[in-house]
Design a protein around this motif. Structure first.
Motif, PDB file in Angstrom:
ATOM      1  N   LEU A 158      43.367  23.462  31.476  1.00 29.84           N
ATOM      2  CA  LEU A 158      44.401  23.073  30.515  1.00 29.84           C
ATOM      3  C   LEU A 158      45.710  23.037  31.283  1.00 29.84           C
ATOM      4  O   LEU A 158      45.770  23.506  32.428  1.00 29.84           O
ATOM      5  CB  LEU A 158      44.467  24.045  29.339  1.00 29.84           C
ATOM      6  N   PRO A 159      46.782  22.471  30.721  1.00 28.47           N
ATOM      7  CA  PRO A 159      48.040  22.396  31.473  1.00 28.47           C
ATOM      8  C   PRO A 159      48.468  23.745  32.034  1.00 28.47           C
ATOM      9  O   PRO A 159      48.411  24.766  31.356  1.00 28.47           O
ATOM     10  CB  PRO A 159      49.023  21.857  30.433  1.00 28.47           C
ATOM     11  N   SER A 160      48.898  23.731  33.283  1.00 33.53           N
ATOM     12  CA  SER A 160      49.191  24.965  34.011  1.00 33.53           C
ATOM     13  C   SER A 160      50.553  25.545  33.681  1.00 33.53           C
ATOM     14  O   SER A 160      50.821  26.708  34.011  1.00 33.53           O
ATOM     15  CB  SER A 160      49.121  24.696  35.514  1.00 33.53           C
ATOM     16  N   GLY A 161      51.432  24.753  33.106  1.00 26.63           N
ATOM     17  CA  GLY A 161      52.802  25.187  32.862  1.00 26.63           C
ATOM     18  C   GLY A 161      53.792  24.557  33.816  1.00 26.63           C
ATOM     19  O   GLY A 161      55.001  24.603  33.582  1.00 26.63           O
ATOM     20  N   VAL A 162      53.284  23.963  34.914  1.00 28.33           N
ATOM     21  CA  VAL A 162      54.145  23.222  35.842  1.00 28.33           C
ATOM     22  C   VAL A 162      53.515  21.854  36.079  1.00 28.33           C
ATOM     23  O   VAL A 162      52.309  21.736  36.313  1.00 28.33           O
ATOM     24  CB  VAL A 162      54.344  23.984  37.171  1.00 28.33           C
ATOM     25  N   ASP A 163      54.344  20.822  36.026  1.00 21.25           N
ATOM     26  CA  ASP A 163      53.833  19.456  36.057  1.00 21.25           C
ATOM     27  C   ASP A 163      53.140  19.102  37.364  1.00 21.25           C
ATOM     28  O   ASP A 163      52.248  18.240  37.385  1.00 21.25           O
ATOM     29  CB  ASP A 163      54.973  18.464  35.801  1.00 21.25           C
ATOM     30  N   GLU A 164      53.550  19.739  38.462  1.00 17.73           N
ATOM     31  CA  GLU A 164      53.002  19.346  39.767  1.00 17.73           C
ATOM     32  C   GLU A 164      51.607  19.925  40.025  1.00 17.73           C
ATOM     33  O   GLU A 164      51.011  19.660  41.074  1.00 17.73           O
ATOM     34  CB  GLU A 164      53.963  19.758  40.899  1.00 17.73           C
ATOM     35  N   PHE A 165      51.065  20.693  39.085  1.00 21.17           N
ATOM     36  CA  PHE A 165      49.716  21.235  39.242  1.00 21.17           C
ATOM     37  C   PHE A 165      48.917  20.930  37.975  1.00 21.17           C
ATOM     38  O   PHE A 165      48.702  21.796  37.123  1.00 21.17           O
ATOM     39  CB  PHE A 165      49.759  22.742  39.509  1.00 21.17           C
ATOM     40  N   PRO A 166      48.460  19.675  37.809  1.00 22.09           N
ATOM     41  CA  PRO A 166      47.764  19.288  36.581  1.00 22.09           C
ATOM     42  C   PRO A 166      46.342  19.830  36.521  1.00 22.09           C
ATOM     43  O   PRO A 166      45.752  20.200  37.544  1.00 22.09           O
ATOM     44  CB  PRO A 166      47.766  17.753  36.648  1.00 22.09           C
ATOM     45  N   PRO A 167      45.757  19.862  35.319  1.00 24.60           N
ATOM     46  CA  PRO A 167      44.417  20.425  35.151  1.00 24.60           C
ATOM     47  C   PRO A 167      43.315  19.427  35.477  1.00 24.60           C
ATOM     48  O   PRO A 167      43.524  18.208  35.510  1.00 24.60           O
ATOM     49  CB  PRO A 167      44.392  20.783  33.663  1.00 24.60           C
ATOM     50  N   LEU A 168      42.121  19.967  35.686  1.00 18.85           N
ATOM     51  CA  LEU A 168      40.911  19.175  35.794  1.00 18.85           C
ATOM     52  C   LEU A 168      40.219  19.112  34.435  1.00 18.85           C
ATOM     53  O   LEU A 168      40.282  20.061  33.657  1.00 18.85           O
ATOM     54  CB  LEU A 168      39.933  19.814  36.788  1.00 18.85           C
ATOM     55  N   ASP A 169      39.537  17.991  34.160  1.00 15.07           N
ATOM     56  CA  ASP A 169      38.620  18.012  33.028  1.00 15.07           C
ATOM     57  C   ASP A 169      37.262  18.491  33.539  1.00 15.07           C
ATOM     58  O   ASP A 169      37.071  18.742  34.737  1.00 15.07           O
ATOM     59  CB  ASP A 169      38.537  16.649  32.339  1.00 15.07           C
ATOM     60  N   ALA A 170      36.312  18.666  32.629  1.00 17.58           N
ATOM     61  CA  ALA A 170      35.033  19.280  33.010  1.00 17.58           C
ATOM     62  C   ALA A 170      34.298  18.454  34.054  1.00 17.58           C
ATOM     63  O   ALA A 170      33.686  19.009  34.987  1.00 17.58           O
ATOM     64  CB  ALA A 170      34.167  19.476  31.769  1.00 17.58           C
ATOM     65  N   ALA A 171      34.344  17.126  33.929  1.00 17.95           N
ATOM     66  CA  ALA A 171      33.651  16.270  34.901  1.00 17.95           C
ATOM     67  C   ALA A 171      34.291  16.381  36.278  1.00 17.95           C
ATOM     68  O   ALA A 171      33.590  16.427  37.302  1.00 17.95           O
ATOM     69  CB  ALA A 171      33.660  14.823  34.420  1.00 17.95           C
ATOM     70  N   GLU A 172      35.623  16.438  36.318  1.00 13.96           N
ATOM     71  CA  GLU A 172      36.309  16.599  37.599  1.00 13.96           C
ATOM     72  C   GLU A 172      35.995  17.957  38.217  1.00 13.96           C
ATOM     73  O   GLU A 172      35.807  18.079  39.437  1.00 13.96           O
ATOM     74  CB  GLU A 172      37.814  16.454  37.397  1.00 13.96           C
ATOM     75  N   MET A 173      35.918  18.982  37.373  1.00 12.10           N
ATOM     76  CA  MET A 173      35.566  20.296  37.880  1.00 12.10           C
ATOM     77  C   MET A 173      34.168  20.284  38.489  1.00 12.10           C
ATOM     78  O   MET A 173      33.948  20.848  39.580  1.00 12.10           O
ATOM     79  CB  MET A 173      35.639  21.339  36.765  1.00 12.10           C
TER      80      MET A 173
END
Length: 449
Positions: A158-173
């Protein structure tokens, strides 16, 4: 004393020395930063410096904290390497592993890792290693980062709180897990489900119960199930960060029994603080996932004791006072993170001794287990051939937390005014006393540390 006995750089002797998971009367000989002799008390080891422990002191291995946010460079006003590593040393922590955010740039490429290392070099008071980051689009960077010595890779779901570190979705993980499985890499996961949180009540205002409702147990439980499923498919090693929801413990235990390569950590604040005690507007207590109910805390302790949870680390995640404690006490806008790097050992020990849990078990959870997680083969114990990272700890002494006496950069802590048991009186890094004036820490690389 025999003239033929070797002259060590340092000898420490005491009645309570923790070796092989047991306290015993010992003398420890240190040469060139390494433990080279462990003898019964009274053996008469000689050293250029000799330290005799007081009757109320125990000698512990330096703690290993594998979850620390040092925000330099980029957000050094939040935390820096000098201040963070002084806080670590003051708390008996001799090794930290730095998270790939909230520094700028985040550690998602070899170039960014070198920027981080240059920032840290020459100003660290304890040894420091680095995690890499797994974000959308950097799968090809994972192998080179692994070869460059990071200890594994962190991702968010989910969003990390800082824009420069975006989350992965399950497929990307799953794709990144498959990549890491090819070279034995480790994925460490902030496991909260974005969709669950999106459909939960939104946090607003100063009421803690509203914030707690915005990060429900099910957000962790769903995300942890996803991590387990993808790790099972790929055969990759996965690690659950900062477990807060005890509801996930049966799922975790079952996955481990099935052979899924899974490890789990929790944090001092989840083991000691409770939602019932958080006052409205007390944003020093805000963290994600949140501090939950007292009954949840009890089950987390049970999970530690039965081995479902592997280790305890701080998730030291500081911010400036204005971001952490806004004037209106709004939990929706306050930064989520607890600064406890200096306090982790006494916080956990205070709670553990109340439960009849011995100090040697606390040290296992906070030193040996995190060292094993990261493959730090010479850390996490007092043993022949290990780095002489040592902490002189007085378990029966006590103090009241005064934020002005903490070394981390911004004076915010949920433990202010709390009476704690256990005082770290001295810390040694590779046999040299940490003096808080001359930084002697080293930068560690996976496989070479």
């Amino acid at each position: 004393m025999s003239e033929r006995m070797p002259q060590h750089d340092l000898v420490v002797r005491g009645r309570r020395v923790l070796t092989d998971s047991v306290f015993r009367p010992c003398e420890i000989g240190v040469t060139a930063g390494v433990v080279v002799a462990i003898e019964p008390h009274g053996a008469g080891l000689r050293g250029r410096e000799e330290v005799e422990l007081q009757n109320d002191e125990a000698l512990l291995p330096g703690l290993v904290d594998t979850h620390v946010h040092v925000d330099e460079p980029g957000r050094t006003e939040w935390e820096g390497f000098a201040s963070a590593t002084k806080a670590a040393a003051a708390g008996g922590v001799t090794t930290i592993v730095d998270m790939p955010l909230n520094s700028v740039p985040p550690t998602v490429s070899v170039e960014a890792l070198e920027i981080k290392r240059r920032a840290a070099r020459s100003q660290v008071f304890v040894d420091v290693g680095f995690w890499g980051g797994a974000v959308p689009g950097n799968t090809r960077e994972l192998g080179p980062l692994h070869d460059a010595g990071v200890f594994g890779f962190k991702c968010f779901l989910l969003p990390s709180g800082v824009d420069e570190f975006p989350p992965l979705d399950a497929a990307e993980m799953e794709r990144d897990m498959a990549e890491l499985a090819g070279f034995g890499g480790l994925l460490i996961v902030h496991a909260e489900d974005a969709a669950t949180i999106e459909h939960a009540p939104h946090a607003q205002g100063a009421r803690y119960d509203r914030f707690l409702a915005s990060r429900p147990h099910t957000a962790e439980d769903v995300a942890i199930a996803e991590v387990i499923d993808r790790a099972r498919r790929t055969g990759a090693r996965a690690h659950i960060l900062h477990l807060s929801s005890s509801d996930a413990l049966p799922l975790i235990a079952a996955a481990k029994r099935d052979g899924v390569r899974l490890t789990v950590e929790t944090c001092p604040h989840y083991l000691t603080l409770t939602a019932e005690d958080v006052l409205d507007g007390a944003t020093a207590f805000k963290c994600c996932p949140p501090i939950r109910e007292a009954a949840n805390r009890e089950r987390l302790w049970e999970g530690l004791v039965d081995g479902t949870i592997d280790c305890i680390v701080t998730d030291h995640s500081p911010a400036t006072i204005d971001l952490k404690a806004p004037a209106d006490g709004d939990f929706a806008v306050a930064w989520g993170g607890v600064s406890s790097l200096q306090l982790g050992l006494p916080v956990v020990w205070t709670e553990a001794r109340r439960r009849g849990i011995p100090l040697e078990k606390v040290v296992e959870w906070m030193s040996a287990r995190p060292a094993a997680l990261t493959g730090l083969a010479r850390k996490g114990g007092i043993a022949l051939g290990f780095d002489a990272d040592l902490s002189v700890f007085a378990p029966d002494d006590g103090f009241v937390v005064d934020v002005a006496r903490l070394h981390h950069k911004n004076p915010v802590s949920p433990y202010v005014g709390r009476a704690l048991s256990g005082v770290v009186r001295e810390t040694f890094l590779r046999g040299e006393r940490v003096d808080f004036a001359e930084p002697r820490g080293r930068l560690l690389r996976r496989g070479a540390a």
